[in-house]
Design an enzyme around this catalytic site. Structure first.
Site, PDB file in Angstrom:
ATOM      1  N   GLY A  46      50.215   8.924  62.464  1.00 41.61           N
ATOM      2  CA  GLY A  46      49.179   9.087  61.457  1.00 41.61           C
ATOM      3  C   GLY A  46      49.451  10.306  60.598  1.00 41.61           C
ATOM      4  O   GLY A  46      50.151  11.235  61.015  1.00 41.61           O
ATOM      5  N   GLN A  51      47.383  17.042  54.992  1.00 41.83           N
ATOM      6  CA  GLN A  51      48.587  17.485  55.698  1.00 41.83           C
ATOM      7  C   GLN A  51      49.795  17.576  54.766  1.00 41.83           C
ATOM      8  O   GLN A  51      50.784  18.204  55.117  1.00 41.83           O
ATOM      9  CB  GLN A  51      48.900  16.559  56.871  1.00 41.83           C
ATOM     10  CG  GLN A  51      47.895  16.669  58.002  1.00 41.83           C
ATOM     11  CD  GLN A  51      48.261  15.749  59.135  1.00 41.83           C
ATOM     12  OE1 GLN A  51      47.893  14.573  59.124  1.00 41.83           O
ATOM     13  NE2 GLN A  51      48.997  16.279  60.101  1.00 41.83           N
ATOM     14  N   CYS A  92      50.144  16.776  66.830  1.00 41.57           N
ATOM     15  CA  CYS A  92      49.847  16.712  65.405  1.00 41.57           C
ATOM     16  C   CYS A  92      51.065  17.189  64.637  1.00 41.57           C
ATOM     17  O   CYS A  92      51.686  18.186  65.018  1.00 41.57           O
ATOM     18  CB  CYS A  92      48.631  17.586  65.096  1.00 41.57           C
ATOM     19  SG  CYS A  92      48.116  17.545  63.370  1.00 41.57           S
ATOM     20  N   LEU A  93      51.380  16.479  63.564  1.00 37.50           N
ATOM     21  CA  LEU A  93      52.517  16.892  62.743  1.00 37.50           C
ATOM     22  C   LEU A  93      52.297  18.267  62.128  1.00 37.50           C
ATOM     23  O   LEU A  93      53.254  18.936  61.758  1.00 37.50           O
ATOM     24  CB  LEU A  93      52.794  15.844  61.664  1.00 37.50           C
ATOM     25  CG  LEU A  93      53.235  14.474  62.184  1.00 37.50           C
ATOM     26  CD1 LEU A  93      53.349  13.472  61.044  1.00 37.50           C
ATOM     27  CD2 LEU A  93      54.535  14.572  62.957  1.00 37.50           C
ATOM     28  N   HIS A 134      41.315  11.241  65.024  1.00 36.84           N
ATOM     29  CA  HIS A 134      42.138  12.426  64.746  1.00 36.84           C
ATOM     30  C   HIS A 134      42.364  12.577  63.240  1.00 36.84           C
ATOM     31  O   HIS A 134      42.163  13.660  62.679  1.00 36.84           O
ATOM     32  CB  HIS A 134      43.473  12.280  65.486  1.00 36.84           C
ATOM     33  CG  HIS A 134      44.432  13.398  65.269  1.00 36.84           C
ATOM     34  ND1 HIS A 134      44.771  14.283  66.261  1.00 36.84           N
ATOM     35  CD2 HIS A 134      45.144  13.777  64.185  1.00 36.84           C
ATOM     36  CE1 HIS A 134      45.647  15.157  65.785  1.00 36.84           C
ATOM     37  NE2 HIS A 134      45.886  14.861  64.531  1.00 36.84           N
ATOM     38  N   GLU A 135      42.782  11.501  62.585  1.00 35.05           N
ATOM     39  CA  GLU A 135      43.096  11.584  61.155  1.00 35.05           C
ATOM     40  C   GLU A 135      41.853  11.795  60.305  1.00 35.05           C
ATOM     41  O   GLU A 135      41.883  12.563  59.342  1.00 35.05           O
ATOM     42  CB  GLU A 135      43.866  10.343  60.692  1.00 35.05           C
ATOM     43  CG  GLU A 135      45.217  10.171  61.341  1.00 35.05           C
ATOM     44  CD  GLU A 135      46.133  11.385  61.243  1.00 35.05           C
ATOM     45  OE1 GLU A 135      46.048  12.157  60.271  1.00 35.05           O
ATOM     46  OE2 GLU A 135      46.950  11.570  62.161  1.00 35.05           O
ATOM     47  N   HIS A 138      40.876  15.332  60.045  1.00 34.29           N
ATOM     48  CA  HIS A 138      41.644  16.100  59.051  1.00 34.29           C
ATOM     49  C   HIS A 138      40.946  16.107  57.691  1.00 34.29           C
ATOM     50  O   HIS A 138      41.009  17.106  56.969  1.00 34.29           O
ATOM     51  CB  HIS A 138      43.052  15.507  58.871  1.00 34.29           C
ATOM     52  CG  HIS A 138      44.062  15.999  59.844  1.00 34.29           C
ATOM     53  ND1 HIS A 138      44.464  17.324  59.909  1.00 34.29           N
ATOM     54  CD2 HIS A 138      44.793  15.346  60.774  1.00 34.29           C
ATOM     55  CE1 HIS A 138      45.393  17.447  60.844  1.00 34.29           C
ATOM     56  NE2 HIS A 138      45.600  16.271  61.397  1.00 34.29           N
TER      57      HIS A 138
END
Length: 164
Positions: A46, A51, A92-93, A134-135, A138
């Site tokens: 994701g 991000q 997480c990226l 999660h996304e 963000h």
């Protein structure tokens, strides 16, 4: 399509609330394509627009490890969450090399707009439910590390790794 730079925790853009997308434009279409390419290149499941430094309510998710099956979520919102929960590792990226234990709903139902700005609903369970939660966090400036039970640790330090 082009790879975008992924913002790392500490970057103030990750702490901000994103603005809704009002219309599909070539710029938004390019952003979505770039987000998908960036997510796949980084090995994530994701990626949210903040991000990559863009404060728009756009998320891309793909939890199918066999072949690409991406979900494009524009202006998403969670409609329902199950009382049943799942506790597991997330990554997480924007926090490379780290993971932590987080409890999320086992199932979620969300509404979003697709690439054509048409509304649709999605119901996710397990990893997909975790990724949606999660996304979407963000988009409101929330990083998973604020929900970690215990301490962050090096990614791969546990049996189940959620790389995202």
């Amino acid at each position: 399509m082009a790879l975008r730079n992924i913002r790392i925790a500490g970057d103030r853009v990750l702490e901000k609330t994103c603005r809704p997308v009002k219309e599909m434009t070539p710029k938004v279409e390019n952003l979505i394509n770039d987000m998908l390419e960036t997510m796949y290149d980084a090995g994530g499941v994701g990626l949210a627009a903040p991000q990559v430094g863009i404060l728009k309510r756009i998320v891309v998710i793909d939890v199918d490890f066999e072949e690409p099956h991406p979900y494009i979520m524009i202006n998403p919102e969670i409609l329902e969450v199950s009382e049943e929960t799942q506790t597991g590792d997330e990554g997480c990226l924007s926090l490379p090399g780290q993971s932590g234990t987080v409890t999320r709903p086992m199932r979620v139902k969300a509404r979003a707009l697709d690439r054509n700005m048409e509304p649709y609903e999605i119901e996710g369970e397990g990893l997909l439910a975790r990724a949606i939660c999660h996304e979407l966090d963000h988009l409101d400036g929330i990083l998973y590390m604020t929900k970690v039970e215990g301490e962050l640790r090096e990614a791969g330090a546990s049996e189940e790794e959620f790389a995202q």
